[in-house]
Design an enzyme around this catalytic site. Sequence first.
Site, PDB file in Angstrom:
ATOM      1  N   PRO A   2     -20.558  -5.735  48.341  1.00  0.00           N
ATOM      2  CA  PRO A   2     -19.112  -5.159  48.804  1.00  0.00           C
ATOM      3  C   PRO A   2     -17.926  -6.264  48.542  1.00  0.00           C
ATOM      4  CG  PRO A   2     -20.400  -5.629  50.758  1.00  0.00           C
ATOM      5  CD  PRO A   2     -21.249  -5.911  49.845  1.00  0.00           C
ATOM      6  N   GLU A   3     -17.041  -5.669  47.871  1.00  0.00           N
ATOM      7  CA  GLU A   3     -15.849  -6.596  47.585  1.00  0.00           C
ATOM      8  C   GLU A   3     -14.685  -6.257  48.673  1.00  0.00           C
ATOM      9  OE1 GLU A   3     -14.645  -8.064  43.932  1.00  0.00           O
ATOM     10  OE2 GLU A   3     -16.574  -7.865  42.949  1.00  0.00           O
TER      11      GLU A   3
END
Length: 293
Positions: A2-3
């Site tokens: 996840p960014e």
Amino acid sequence: MPELPEVETVRRGLAPYLEGATIDKVTLNRKDLRFPFPKGFIKALEGQTITSVGRRAKYLLFRLSSGKTWLGHLGMTGAFRFADFRFKEPSRYYEPGENIKHDHVVVHLTHPSRGKLTLVYSDARRFGFMEVFARDEDSPYLQGLGPEPLGNEFNAAEMAARFRGKSAPIKAALLDQRVVAGLGNIYVSEALHRAHIRPTVPAKNLVLKSGKPSTRLDLLADGVRAVLTEAIEAGGSTLRDFRDADGGSGYFQHRFAVYDREGEPCPTPGCTGTIRRIVQSGRSSFFCPVCQH
Ligand SMILES: [Zn+2]
């Protein structure tokens, strides 16, 4: 992994259920995630009301009525869900799977209007971690972080000051968390493509002799904001779908322009280029050799 947009989507999914809720009981099904849970973790949480759910870079910040903050990092596979209702996956991205052996943290809450809730944190690879601290200055994770890319302090002039005289490639300069907080490999590739800047360009080349940002750096600042904003909006729309559809596919069906698209045609209108992949500092960069220079 996840960014920032994924973490922001998680935050938005959790906030309406957690803000105002009181933590009745916390169960840890193991002693550690990436790191051991901090000493006194359960005690710091139980009995507290969650006053807000915030985010800094890729850290979720659950602010507690005691003034302390419960920090969560999702690592690579961390996800929160509520065990109580059909909308099971408020933070699901990538592959769903009901595998309770990866449920490491269970938090029982009472929300003033929603009643009893059971928040579950699962993390198959356990690269995530949790911490609790009294003040932001006390958390090593929040120290030295650059401006939020969607905040007012992030702009081309600020970047120019950081990039002046820096011969590091712009890709590496953008991944430096002191320059901008929370930007990762995927969205750096996307923003550079948006601004038509090749990832190998020395950062200093985007700064004028006067120290002011070049037009290209202006475009890059806009590009960073645009790709993140669009990804968050895409996550938000998927989140709404989840409420009706009971899950199924992942969070981010968001289509990337260049990331992981080696050999495909460049999506820039009128461009005849083919996306290429190179490796910089051990990580893949994707770019179009025709419209990025
Ligand atoms: Zn192109």
